[in-house]
Design a protein around this motif. Structure first.
Motif, PDB file in Angstrom:
ATOM      1  N   ARG A  63       0.827  -1.200   0.000  1.00 48.44           N
ATOM      2  CA  ARG A  63       0.000   0.000   0.000  1.00 48.44           C
ATOM      3  C   ARG A  63       0.862   1.250   0.000  1.00 48.44           C
ATOM      4  O   ARG A  63       1.989   1.243   0.488  1.00 48.44           O
ATOM      5  N   CYS A  65       1.166   5.272   1.245  1.00 45.03           N
ATOM      6  CA  CYS A  65       0.679   6.152   2.296  1.00 45.03           C
ATOM      7  C   CYS A  65      -0.197   7.224   1.656  1.00 45.03           C
ATOM      8  O   CYS A  65       0.187   7.848   0.664  1.00 45.03           O
ATOM      9  N   GLY A  66      -1.363   7.448   2.212  1.00 49.89           N
ATOM     10  CA  GLY A  66      -2.268   8.450   1.675  1.00 49.89           C
ATOM     11  C   GLY A  66      -1.834   9.866   1.992  1.00 49.89           C
ATOM     12  O   GLY A  66      -2.303  10.818   1.378  1.00 49.89           O
ATOM     13  N   ALA A  72       4.174   2.212   2.115  1.00 48.01           N
ATOM     14  CA  ALA A  72       4.095   1.925   3.544  1.00 48.01           C
ATOM     15  C   ALA A  72       4.657   0.534   3.823  1.00 48.01           C
ATOM     16  O   ALA A  72       4.613  -0.354   2.969  1.00 48.01           O
ATOM     17  N   CYS A  95       4.043   4.154   7.747  1.00 47.52           N
ATOM     18  CA  CYS A  95       4.850   4.894   6.785  1.00 47.52           C
ATOM     19  C   CYS A  95       6.097   5.377   7.506  1.00 47.52           C
ATOM     20  O   CYS A  95       5.997   6.095   8.509  1.00 47.52           O
ATOM     21  N   ASN A 161      -9.934   3.759   4.961  1.00 48.68           N
ATOM     22  CA  ASN A 161      -8.511   3.476   4.794  1.00 48.68           C
ATOM     23  C   ASN A 161      -8.215   2.734   3.503  1.00 48.68           C
ATOM     24  O   ASN A 161      -7.160   2.914   2.906  1.00 48.68           O
ATOM     25  N   LYS A 164      -8.222   5.638   1.024  1.00 49.95           N
ATOM     26  CA  LYS A 164      -7.244   6.682   1.314  1.00 49.95           C
ATOM     27  C   LYS A 164      -5.815   6.207   1.040  1.00 49.95           C
ATOM     28  O   LYS A 164      -4.977   6.974   0.590  1.00 49.95           O
ATOM     29  N   HIS A 165      -5.531   4.940   1.306  1.00 51.64           N
ATOM     30  CA  HIS A 165      -4.196   4.364   1.126  1.00 51.64           C
ATOM     31  C   HIS A 165      -4.276   3.335  -0.007  1.00 51.64           C
ATOM     32  O   HIS A 165      -4.536   2.155   0.238  1.00 51.64           O
TER      33      HIS A 165
END
Length: 178
Positions: A63, A65-66, A72, A95, A161, A164-165
């Motif tokens: 993933r 990081c948003g 991450a 992250c 999440n 967002k990520h």
């Protein structure tokens, strides 16, 4: 399967309490605790033996990081069960650049927690409509409503999440190749 010492100790204590409470009728709990505590003798640890092959060597998809957009790092994967029934998998990421920590839950975990929230909501409605005394009606109803709100907010944050990520680009390519 070898269990942690805390689990085995809990089995011994629970087995003793249940056996004394039922006048010896639940003696099999103590036998089960003894069987669990002897697992290392039945299946000893072999020094120098190679580690078993990983069942899922790739792990969950990577993933981004948003917040900062870097990849991450996967910190922990937890497979949740309820009495042996899988109830979802949680993957915890962090992250290293901006120190953001987030948890991604599997789709089955989202479904299961939403279903659990609906059951607690039904219990809350039952308290409000069926209880005779005001203590049970309002006390039980508001406690169950609070638990429902907690479960739904946690589920909403975990679903957020997922968006967002996003998945890392190499994770998307591997997904389409395999």
């Amino acid at each position: 399967m070898v269990k942690p010492k805390a689990v085995i100790t809990g089995l011994w204590i629970g087995g003793a309490l249940v056996t004394f409470a039922t006048c010896g009728l639940m003696f099999p709990f103590l036998l089960y605790a003894r069987w669990r505590s002897k697992a290392l003798e039945r299946v000893p640890v072999v020094p120098g033996a190679p580690f078993p092959a990983l069942r899922f060597p790739g792990g969950p998809p990577r993933r981004l990081c948003g917040t900062c957009g870097t990849q991450a790092r996967l910190v922990k994967v937890t497979r949740n069960t309820s009495r042996g029934i899988p109830t979802g998998t949680e993957s915890e990421f962090t992250c290293d650049t901006c120190k953001v920590e987030f948890t991604i839950e599997s789709p089955w975990g989202h479904i299961f927690s939403t279903f659990a929230g609906l059951i607690i909501a039904a219990i809350s409605v039952a308290f409000f409509t069926q209880a005779d005394s005001p203590g049970w009606r309002y006390g039980g109803g508001f406690v169950a409503a609070g638990l429902t709100l907690f479960v739904f907010v946690q589920s909403a944050m975990r679903i957020r999440n997922r968006f967002k990520h996003p998945l890392a680009p190499q994770a998307l390519e591997a997904r389409w190749e395999g």
